[in-house]
Write a protein that holds these residues in place. Structure first.
Motif, PDB file in Angstrom:
ATOM      1  N   LEU A  99      -0.232   1.441   4.590  1.00  0.00           N
ATOM      2  CA  LEU A  99      -0.942   2.587   5.137  1.00  0.00           C
ATOM      3  C   LEU A  99      -0.084   3.702   4.680  1.00  0.00           C
ATOM      4  O   LEU A  99      -0.737   4.817   4.528  1.00  0.00           O
ATOM      5  CB  LEU A  99      -0.825   2.472   6.646  1.00  0.00           C
ATOM      6  CG  LEU A  99      -1.731   1.203   7.281  1.00  0.00           C
ATOM      7  CD1 LEU A  99      -1.537   1.133   8.768  1.00  0.00           C
ATOM      8  CD2 LEU A  99      -3.065   1.479   6.771  1.00  0.00           C
ATOM      9  N   ARG A 100       1.224   3.923   4.760  1.00  0.00           N
ATOM     10  CA  ARG A 100       2.011   4.977   4.223  1.00  0.00           C
ATOM     11  C   ARG A 100       1.647   5.227   2.767  1.00  0.00           C
ATOM     12  O   ARG A 100       1.606   6.434   2.368  1.00  0.00           O
ATOM     13  CB  ARG A 100       3.733   4.558   4.480  1.00  0.00           C
ATOM     14  CG  ARG A 100       4.037   4.880   6.003  1.00  0.00           C
ATOM     15  CD  ARG A 100       5.493   4.876   5.961  1.00  0.00           C
ATOM     16  NE  ARG A 100       6.258   3.655   5.773  1.00  0.00           N
ATOM     17  CZ  ARG A 100       6.263   2.685   6.441  1.00  0.00           C
ATOM     18  NH1 ARG A 100       6.226   2.756   7.812  1.00  0.00           N
ATOM     19  NH2 ARG A 100       6.846   1.580   6.379  1.00  0.00           N
ATOM     20  N   ARG A 101       1.548   4.163   1.957  1.00  0.00           N
ATOM     21  CA  ARG A 101       1.209   4.444   0.649  1.00  0.00           C
ATOM     22  C   ARG A 101      -0.164   5.144   0.387  1.00  0.00           C
ATOM     23  O   ARG A 101      -0.361   5.985  -0.472  1.00  0.00           O
ATOM     24  CB  ARG A 101       1.195   3.043  -0.189  1.00  0.00           C
ATOM     25  CG  ARG A 101       1.077   3.375  -1.581  1.00  0.00           C
ATOM     26  CD  ARG A 101       2.409   3.969  -2.101  1.00  0.00           C
ATOM     27  NE  ARG A 101       2.347   4.436  -3.738  1.00  0.00           N
ATOM     28  CZ  ARG A 101       1.875   5.573  -3.977  1.00  0.00           C
ATOM     29  NH1 ARG A 101       1.667   6.566  -3.242  1.00  0.00           N
ATOM     30  NH2 ARG A 101       1.755   5.698  -5.304  1.00  0.00           N
ATOM     31  N   ILE A 102      -1.042   4.746   1.362  1.00  0.00           N
ATOM     32  CA  ILE A 102      -2.714   5.452   1.360  1.00  0.00           C
ATOM     33  C   ILE A 102      -2.433   6.943   1.494  1.00  0.00           C
ATOM     34  O   ILE A 102      -2.921   7.675   0.844  1.00  0.00           O
ATOM     35  CB  ILE A 102      -3.226   4.509   2.391  1.00  0.00           C
ATOM     36  CG1 ILE A 102      -3.672   2.989   1.944  1.00  0.00           C
ATOM     37  CG2 ILE A 102      -4.755   5.371   2.653  1.00  0.00           C
ATOM     38  CD1 ILE A 102      -4.343   2.403   2.800  1.00  0.00           C
ATOM     39  N   LEU A 136      -2.070   6.554  12.423  1.00  0.00           N
ATOM     40  CA  LEU A 136      -1.302   5.609  11.474  1.00  0.00           C
ATOM     41  C   LEU A 136      -0.794   6.289  10.532  1.00  0.00           C
ATOM     42  O   LEU A 136      -1.507   6.989   9.637  1.00  0.00           O
ATOM     43  CB  LEU A 136      -2.022   4.581  11.241  1.00  0.00           C
ATOM     44  CG  LEU A 136      -2.363   3.467  12.450  1.00  0.00           C
ATOM     45  CD1 LEU A 136      -3.394   2.332  12.074  1.00  0.00           C
ATOM     46  CD2 LEU A 136      -1.411   3.141  13.454  1.00  0.00           C
ATOM     47  N   ALA A 137       0.385   6.181   9.981  1.00  0.00           N
ATOM     48  CA  ALA A 137       1.018   6.604   8.769  1.00  0.00           C
ATOM     49  C   ALA A 137       0.684   8.116   8.652  1.00  0.00           C
ATOM     50  O   ALA A 137       0.387   8.692   7.261  1.00  0.00           O
ATOM     51  CB  ALA A 137       0.363   5.707   7.538  1.00  0.00           C
ATOM     52  N   PRO A 138       0.885   9.057   9.511  1.00  0.00           N
ATOM     53  CA  PRO A 138       0.738  10.551   9.239  1.00  0.00           C
ATOM     54  C   PRO A 138       1.712  11.093   8.332  1.00  0.00           C
ATOM     55  O   PRO A 138       2.992  10.838   8.517  1.00  0.00           O
ATOM     56  CB  PRO A 138       0.722  11.056  10.698  1.00  0.00           C
ATOM     57  CG  PRO A 138       1.664  10.128  11.442  1.00  0.00           C
ATOM     58  CD  PRO A 138       1.288   8.923  10.911  1.00  0.00           C
ATOM     59  N   THR A 139       1.503  11.706   7.453  1.00  0.00           N
ATOM     60  CA  THR A 139       2.324  12.500   6.650  1.00  0.00           C
ATOM     61  C   THR A 139       2.788  13.721   7.338  1.00  0.00           C
ATOM     62  O   THR A 139       4.141  14.181   6.694  1.00  0.00           O
ATOM     63  CB  THR A 139       1.799  12.876   5.082  1.00  0.00           C
ATOM     64  OG1 THR A 139       0.624  13.772   5.595  1.00  0.00           O
ATOM     65  CG2 THR A 139       1.025  11.650   4.647  1.00  0.00           C
TER      66      THR A 139
END
Length: 230
Positions: free
Chosen positions: A28-31, A58-61
């Motif tokens: 998710l982080r890679r997405i 989820l996986a907020p930048t």
């Protein structure tokens, strides 16, 4: 988005990279990181899912992603909130300018302006069998996202949905294998300690699970730790 050949090469590399991630969270982080790298003017990205009426980021930048998701959950409306909520609605959306969308989302948009959001796009993550939430991309600049950016985002979301689903299935399989191993080990302990058959040992674990309202895998884990039923 002018260099589609270069973009295609980046997407091919991303597809391989996503499948190589070691966990669902890594995937998710890679997405979301890829969204900020590959889509022009994307300042922040995240994945929104709904659990009942509760919003989860989820996986907020960036923090603004969490703030926007929580805002949509609080007021009960918003573009990515709508996309994640229903598989029969829009698969994607684009807010060209946050100063001109208050009619559609009258409670969300005025508050979103206070987060300094200028424009955004969202894409429902789905496969043939399941819906996985929405991938959302934000820009602080009004009018930032073009038709080409929307196409690029849709292509990224398509890859993301497959990778997300695959990673989650793998994690569930690993968990199932681990649970089966733990239950087997616990049964072996009970069989040796109390001279039970395999069926009797499993029945003992299951009965304890039902009587005490504890998951079978947790009962088994306790037996493995203590060498006996709690």
């Amino acid at each position: 988005m002018d260099d589609w050949r270069g973009f295609a090469q980046q997407m091919a590399g991303l597809a391989r990279d996503l499948l190589a991630q070691e966990s669902v969270n890594d995937t998710l982080r890679r997405i979301t990181t890829s969204a900020t790298e590959l889509v022009t003017d994307c300042d922040a990205a995240g994945i929104l899912i709904l659990r009942g009426d509760k919003v989860q980021s989820l996986a907020p930048t960036e923090q603004v992603v969490i703030d926007s998701d929580e805002l949509q959950g609080r007021v009960g409306e918003g573009p990515c909130f709508d996309a994640a909520r229903s598989s029969t609605g829009e698969r994607q959306f684009r807010i060209f300018d946050f100063t001109d969308e208050a009619r559609r989302w009258p409670r969300y948009v005025p508050e979103a302006r206070k987060l300094n959001l200028g424009s955004m796009m969202g894409f429902l993550l789905f496969t043939e069998d399941e819906d996985l939430g929405a991938l959302n991309m934000y820009s602080y600049r009004p009018g930032a996202f073009t038709d080409a950016d929307e196409t690029a985002g849709w292509l990224l979301a398509s890859h993301a949905a497959v990778a997300f689903s695959s990673a989650r299935t793998h994690a569930q399989l690993q968990e199932a294998i681990g649970t089966r191993h733990t239950i087997g080990e616990a049964m072996g302990i009970l069989m040796g300690r109390h001279r039970l058959t395999e069926d009797q040992a499993f029945a003992t674990l299951r009965r304890y699970s039902q009587d005490h309202n504890v998951k079978l895998r947790d009962v088994a884990a306790r037996v493995c730790e203590r060498g006996a039923l709690p």
